[in-house]
Motif scaffolding. Structure first.
Motif, PDB file in Angstrom:
ATOM      1  N   GLN A  66       0.993  -1.209   0.094  1.00 16.26           N
ATOM      2  CA  GLN A  66      -0.119  -0.070   0.066  1.00 16.26           C
ATOM      3  C   GLN A  66       0.844   1.263   0.133  1.00 16.26           C
ATOM      4  O   GLN A  66       0.789   2.073  -0.846  1.00 16.26           O
ATOM      5  CB  GLN A  66      -0.846   0.043   1.306  1.00 16.26           C
ATOM      6  CG  GLN A  66      -1.820   1.087   1.243  1.00 16.26           C
ATOM      7  CD  GLN A  66      -2.876   1.009   2.514  1.00 16.26           C
ATOM      8  OE1 GLN A  66      -2.438   0.129   3.305  1.00 16.26           O
ATOM      9  NE2 GLN A  66      -3.679   1.896   2.705  1.00 16.26           N
ATOM     10  N   GLN A  67       1.854   1.205   0.944  1.00 13.26           N
ATOM     11  CA  GLN A  67       2.665   2.402   1.053  1.00 13.26           C
ATOM     12  C   GLN A  67       3.751   2.598  -0.478  1.00 13.26           C
ATOM     13  O   GLN A  67       4.002   3.478  -0.850  1.00 13.26           O
ATOM     14  CB  GLN A  67       3.792   2.253   2.048  1.00 13.26           C
ATOM     15  CG  GLN A  67       3.016   2.515   3.421  1.00 13.26           C
ATOM     16  CD  GLN A  67       2.492   1.583   4.013  1.00 13.26           C
ATOM     17  OE1 GLN A  67       2.403   0.255   3.390  1.00 13.26           O
ATOM     18  NE2 GLN A  67       1.949   1.582   5.312  1.00 13.26           N
ATOM     19  N   ARG A  68       3.919   1.310  -0.973  1.00 14.57           N
ATOM     20  CA  ARG A  68       4.508   1.701  -2.322  1.00 14.57           C
ATOM     21  C   ARG A  68       3.832   1.991  -3.601  1.00 14.57           C
ATOM     22  O   ARG A  68       4.311   3.012  -3.997  1.00 14.57           O
ATOM     23  CB  ARG A  68       5.181   0.201  -2.673  1.00 14.57           C
ATOM     24  CG  ARG A  68       5.966  -0.001  -4.161  1.00 14.57           C
ATOM     25  CD  ARG A  68       6.443  -1.023  -4.274  1.00 14.57           C
ATOM     26  NE  ARG A  68       7.325  -1.129  -5.636  1.00 14.57           N
ATOM     27  CZ  ARG A  68       7.845  -2.346  -5.984  1.00 14.57           C
ATOM     28  NH1 ARG A  68       7.565  -3.315  -5.566  1.00 14.57           N
ATOM     29  NH2 ARG A  68       8.473  -2.229  -7.105  1.00 14.57           N
ATOM     30  N   THR A  69       2.511   1.524  -3.317  1.00  7.30           N
ATOM     31  CA  THR A  69       1.592   2.166  -4.334  1.00  7.30           C
ATOM     32  C   THR A  69       1.489   3.664  -4.301  1.00  7.30           C
ATOM     33  O   THR A  69       1.536   4.386  -5.209  1.00  7.30           O
ATOM     34  CB  THR A  69       0.163   1.445  -4.200  1.00  7.30           C
ATOM     35  OG1 THR A  69       0.532  -0.099  -4.427  1.00  7.30           O
ATOM     36  CG2 THR A  69      -0.643   2.081  -5.324  1.00  7.30           C
ATOM     37  N   ARG A  70       1.238   4.067  -2.893  1.00  6.20           N
ATOM     38  CA  ARG A  70       1.279   5.650  -2.893  1.00  6.20           C
ATOM     39  C   ARG A  70       2.325   6.337  -3.387  1.00  6.20           C
ATOM     40  O   ARG A  70       2.167   7.480  -3.917  1.00  6.20           O
ATOM     41  CB  ARG A  70       1.222   5.713  -1.298  1.00  6.20           C
ATOM     42  CG  ARG A  70      -0.491   5.332  -0.834  1.00  6.20           C
ATOM     43  CD  ARG A  70      -0.452   5.605   0.616  1.00  6.20           C
ATOM     44  NE  ARG A  70      -1.808   5.195   1.475  1.00  6.20           N
ATOM     45  CZ  ARG A  70      -2.094   5.116   2.483  1.00  6.20           C
ATOM     46  NH1 ARG A  70      -1.197   5.606   3.237  1.00  6.20           N
ATOM     47  NH2 ARG A  70      -3.347   4.773   2.772  1.00  6.20           N
ATOM     48  N   VAL A 109      16.509   4.608  -7.305  1.00  4.50           N
ATOM     49  CA  VAL A 109      16.900   4.340  -5.950  1.00  4.50           C
ATOM     50  C   VAL A 109      15.716   3.394  -5.296  1.00  4.50           C
ATOM     51  O   VAL A 109      15.852   2.407  -4.417  1.00  4.50           O
ATOM     52  CB  VAL A 109      17.312   5.460  -4.971  1.00  4.50           C
ATOM     53  CG1 VAL A 109      17.599   4.963  -3.650  1.00  4.50           C
ATOM     54  CG2 VAL A 109      18.735   6.105  -5.634  1.00  4.50           C
ATOM     55  N   PHE A 110      14.619   4.053  -5.198  1.00  2.82           N
ATOM     56  CA  PHE A 110      13.415   3.516  -4.937  1.00  2.82           C
ATOM     57  C   PHE A 110      13.117   2.042  -5.386  1.00  2.82           C
ATOM     58  O   PHE A 110      12.726   1.020  -4.554  1.00  2.82           O
ATOM     59  CB  PHE A 110      12.299   4.330  -4.952  1.00  2.82           C
ATOM     60  CG  PHE A 110      11.133   3.942  -4.203  1.00  2.82           C
ATOM     61  CD1 PHE A 110       9.970   3.059  -4.931  1.00  2.82           C
ATOM     62  CD2 PHE A 110      10.740   4.092  -2.959  1.00  2.82           C
ATOM     63  CE1 PHE A 110       8.925   2.573  -4.375  1.00  2.82           C
ATOM     64  CE2 PHE A 110       9.491   3.817  -2.337  1.00  2.82           C
ATOM     65  CZ  PHE A 110       8.717   2.611  -2.942  1.00  2.82           C
ATOM     66  N   ASP A 111      13.298   1.901  -6.642  1.00  7.79           N
ATOM     67  CA  ASP A 111      12.802   0.549  -7.288  1.00  7.79           C
ATOM     68  C   ASP A 111      14.058  -0.590  -6.665  1.00  7.79           C
ATOM     69  O   ASP A 111      13.812  -1.755  -6.479  1.00  7.79           O
ATOM     70  CB  ASP A 111      13.195   0.738  -8.746  1.00  7.79           C
ATOM     71  CG  ASP A 111      12.009   1.237  -9.493  1.00  7.79           C
ATOM     72  OD1 ASP A 111      10.961   1.378  -8.573  1.00  7.79           O
ATOM     73  OD2 ASP A 111      12.097   1.857 -10.377  1.00  7.79           O
ATOM     74  N   ASN A 112      15.326   0.038  -6.247  1.00  5.18           N
ATOM     75  CA  ASN A 112      16.360  -0.783  -6.015  1.00  5.18           C
ATOM     76  C   ASN A 112      16.023  -1.253  -4.421  1.00  5.18           C
ATOM     77  O   ASN A 112      15.979  -2.244  -4.168  1.00  5.18           O
ATOM     78  CB  ASN A 112      17.568  -0.055  -5.916  1.00  5.18           C
ATOM     79  CG  ASN A 112      18.909  -1.198  -5.573  1.00  5.18           C
ATOM     80  OD1 ASN A 112      18.847  -2.054  -5.675  1.00  5.18           O
ATOM     81  ND2 ASN A 112      19.697  -0.347  -4.825  1.00  5.18           N
TER      82      ASN A 112
END
Length: 814
Positions: A66-70, A109-112
């Motif tokens: 949920q946090q990643r989708t946001r 960076v986030f995807d990593n």
């Protein structure tokens, strides 16, 4: 230069200046508007970067989808803002490029980080997870700060550019206005000097000519209007000098007058022919409102000939009345003679012909003026609009019919919306009673539900003078046959209780209830009659129209569906309420353990949710502790809750460890539910003698352990249950001392909102830190009260809270 030319040049110059000023203002407005848009985009990017930083922290803490989708949604929003940036200078372009580069690096960076956090092939050590989290947070913080700083710098540059555009435009307008003012003053002085001199010469010359000196000629000095005026004066003087009063000239004048009289006679004949050719009726009167002329159409419409009508008062020939009141209409000729303006007939005017024929007409009346402006008569022009009036009446009738049908459709739509709001049976019946009275204007209504087994009617709702109290019952077969036929024939019926068809007994009963005429409409769902609604005006013979019946039947059809749905909902909710009450039951007390608990649904209309808790003894001083959140609500959620609770209890009693128990619960949920169902759950085994707590947290918010040394979040990153097969689950250990408190909660606590701000873990920890003296039994209710105060009483999700402490004399924690 001619005066007219000078004036035109001055006007052109004024127009050019105004045009340049207008173009400059429009250009400035356009530029400032574009710069404002770019500034808003830059500010939006700055705010978005701050929100990304918050969402990054949230994701690093919880690692939930949920946090990643946001986070990804907000990143995409900033990408759209970047696409709309239109730099207008090299400096802006460089900053925009820097923002875009930082934005892309932030995504990488986030995807990593996301990829590493979802790698389930191994379980990193706690120190490695903390190190990875700190490094990831630092990398993303650098990129977020870079984006925010560049966006702020870009907005400042755009703001400076706006000020520069305004300053340049103001300078241009001041220069133009100054130049135009100088030109206007100079032109005014030159024209004034030349005109005053020329006018003085004309004044002196006219005095000489006025004294009788016709041989004097004005000197023509200028080739402009003043020169033309001087030349005209000289020509006038020459013409006056040549005028003589000879006999021959007088004879010529007499001959010219005779020719004029002949021309006038010819003109009168042409006028008569013209009047006869006009398609409208024309009547001309003298100043006394007596008829002078009627054309052929007027003769036909009034029934009077020219010879009969000539010299008669207009109202005798032109007899008009108001079609609605049948009173004589106002005389338009009198009004035109008094006011001297054109007068029109009032609407709904009819002309009564000599033979009594009545025609709808439209007309206008205008005064006839002599050359000196005096009124010498009136001309009245009118036409037959009977056929046109009939067409207009038919059009109005069709328009009213369409409006009525549209109103019925709108009322049915409004009724559907009103009936869709309540989900309980009483609410549906109350809404039905209100909407029917509102749209029909009736003053009393009773809604009765039919029990087919006992043939009893139960009063479900009533408005107006009460016939039967709500909830009272009576035998359907004892009513008037006309009322029974509504159920048997499944058709609406207007019942006249004063007619001879109604039996004396039923008529007396209706009279005692003050019923004269009532409309009864069946409530039919899939061919079955669910009940009857009856409405009337007490003490009055209500006029029930076909429109009323059609409208009430439409509302009744929608209400029948709502009633059936409400019945089904109440049956399902009773089952689910009973099941959940059983699932939320915990022992009144346990040896060696103190605890408090509470559950609240987000809405009163959906009391059955997916949040649950459980406490059970395992022997040997060990206690099982469960708190979870099942996706969805209603009977399905309650059923799935029972599966999770029973599975955990069974395998715990069988001696398995928490990670193994949760793995078994995962498989049980997968078999008992669809792919869209999942559960987050915290399960722990507490040894009340030693205080040892072994737990597994499957996708659930971290429990809070409040100790003397401070607050510890019990994070254990096992996946949710029910979503995937063959998942690996881990467990952790900690210890509770006497006086420590363990607080478990569902995400409805931390995700409670005030505007766009979450209640959050930090606020929850602060509250527990400050609530030092609250007994463990009262902690759940205290937390809930703080959440309600924070959110203004608006909960977005269900809330379950469980607080536990070891029994015994607490140590000095504070």
């Amino acid at each position: 230069m001619r005066i007219r030319t000078q004036f035109i040049v001055a006007m052109i110059m004024s127009g050019l200046v105004l045009l340049i000023v207008a173009v400059s203002v429009l250009w400035t407005i356009q530029q400032i508007g574009r710069l404002n848009m770019q500034e808003e985009i830059a500010i939006s990017i700055e705010r978005g970067a701050s929100e990304l930083s918050y969402l990054s922290n949230d994701y690093l803490l919880f690692r939930e989808d949920q946090q990643r989708t946001r986070w990804e949604t907000k990143w995409s929003s900033i990408s759209r803002d970047l696409a709309q940036l239109k730099p207008s200078s090299p400096e802006q372009q460089i900053i925009a490029d820097n923002i875009k580069a930082n934005h892309l690096r932030l995504k990488a960076v986030f995807d990593n980080v996301a990829s590493a956090s979802h790698d389930t092939t191994r379980t990193p050590a706690a120190e490695s997870v903390q190190s990875f989290t700190q490094v990831s947070w630092s990398r993303m913080a650098v990129q977020n700060q870079g984006i925010a700083f560049d966006a702020l710098q870009l907005s400042q540059i755009i703001r400076d550019r706006k000020d520069q555009v305004r300053h340049t435009n103001n300078q241009l307008m001041f220069i133009l206005l100054g130049a135009f003012s100088a030109y206007f003053i100079t032109n005014y002085l030159i024209v004034q000097r030349r005109l005053l001199s020329s006018i003085a010469d004309l004044q002196a010359g006219t005095k000489v000519i006025g004294s009788g000196n016709l041989d004097f000629a004005l000197e023509v000095k200028r080739d402009d209007e003043i020169g033309e005026l001087s030349h005209a004066f000289n020509q006038m003087t020459a013409d006056l000098k040549g005028v003589t009063a000879s006999k021959s000239e007088l004879e010529v004048e007499i001959a010219e007058r005779e020719a004029a009289q002949q021309a006038l006679h010819a003109e009168q004949e042409r006028l008569s022919v013209t009047l006869g050719s006009i398609g409208d009726g024309v009547i001309a009167t003298d100043v006394n409102a007596n008829v002078v002329i009627l054309n052929g159409v007027a003769e036909e419409l009034t029934g009077w000939t020219q010879e009969e009508a000539e010299g008669k008062p207009l109202l005798e020939v032109f007899d008009i009345i108001n079609e609605t009141t049948r009173e004589p209409a106002e005389n338009p000729v009198d009004k035109a003679l008094k006011t001297g303006v054109v007068v029109g007939l009032a609407n709904h005017t009819a002309l009564i012909a000599k033979d009594g024929t009545e025609r709808s007409i439209a007309d206008s009346c205008a005064p006839i003026r002599a050359l000196d402006g005096a009124i010498i008569g009136v001309v009245l022009v009118f036409r037959d609009v009977t056929e046109q009036k009939q067409l207009e009446n038919e059009r109005e009738r069709l328009h009213r019919q369409v409006e009525d049908e549209l109103e019925i459709s709108n009322l049915l739509l409004r009724a559907a919306d009103t009936l869709a709001e309540p989900i309980d049976l009483n609410g549906v019946l109350e809404s039905l009673a209100d909407i029917v009275l509102d749209v029909t204007g009736s003053r009393r209504i009773g809604i009765y539900l039919l029990n087919k087994k006992t043939y009893e009617l139960e009063a479900g709702a009533a408005r107006g003078e009460s016939i039967l109290p709500v909830g009272s019952k009576f035998n359907f077969k004892q009513l008037a046959p006309q009322f029974q036929s509504v159920v048997y024939d499944k058709q609406s019926r207007v019942i006249d209780y004063e007619s001879a068809d109604v039996a004396e007994e039923n008529r007396q009963r209706a009279e005692s209830l003050n019923i004269k005429v009532a409309l009864s409409v069946p409530l039919i769902y899939k061919g079955d009659v669910l009940g009857i609604l009856a409405l009337d005006n007490p003490g009055e013979r209500q006029n029930v129209t076909e429109r009323d019946i059609e409208l009430v039947e439409g509302i009744a059809a929608q209400a029948a569906v709502a009633i059936e749905n409400a019945r089904l909902y109440e049956a399902e909710r009773r089952i689910a309420d009973t099941l959940q009450e059983a699932l939320l039951t915990v022992p009144e007390g346990m040896n060696g353990l103190g605890y408090g608990y509470m559950y609240r649904s987000a809405t009163e209309g959906a009391k059955v949710g997916g949040d649950f808790y459980d406490l059970f003894e395992l022997g040997g001083g060990r206690v099982g502790i469960t708190l979870g959140d099942v996706s969805g609500k209603g009977l399905q959620a309650a059923t799935l809750t029972s599966v999770v609770r029973s599975t955990i209890r069974a395998y715990a009693l069988d001696g398995h460890c928490p990670s193994k128990i949760i793995a078994k619960a995962n498989e049980a949920v997968r078999l008992a539910s669809g792919p869209a169902s999942f559960v987050t759950v915290f399960f722990g085994l507490l040894d009340t003698a030693t205080g040892k707590l072994t737990y597994c947290s499957a996708g659930h918010p971290p429990a809070i352990l409040h100790q003397a040394a401070g607050v510890e979040l019990l994070r254990e990153h096992s996946p949710i249950i029910g979503a995937f097969a063959d998942m690996s689950y881990t467990e952790e250990e900690t210890y509770l001392q006497k006086g420590d408190s363990l607080v478990l909660y569902t995400d409805g606590v931390t995700e409670a909102r005030r505007d766009e701000e979450f209640y959050g873990e930090e606020r929850l920890i602060d509250f527990l830190t400050q609530a030092q003296e609250i007994p463990v039994k009262e902690i759940p209710q205290a937390i809930y009260n703080d959440i309600v105060a924070y959110s203004g009483g608006k909960l977005l999700d269900d809330i379950a809270i469980l607080a536990i402490s070891l029994a015994g004399e607490p140590r000095d924690r504070y």
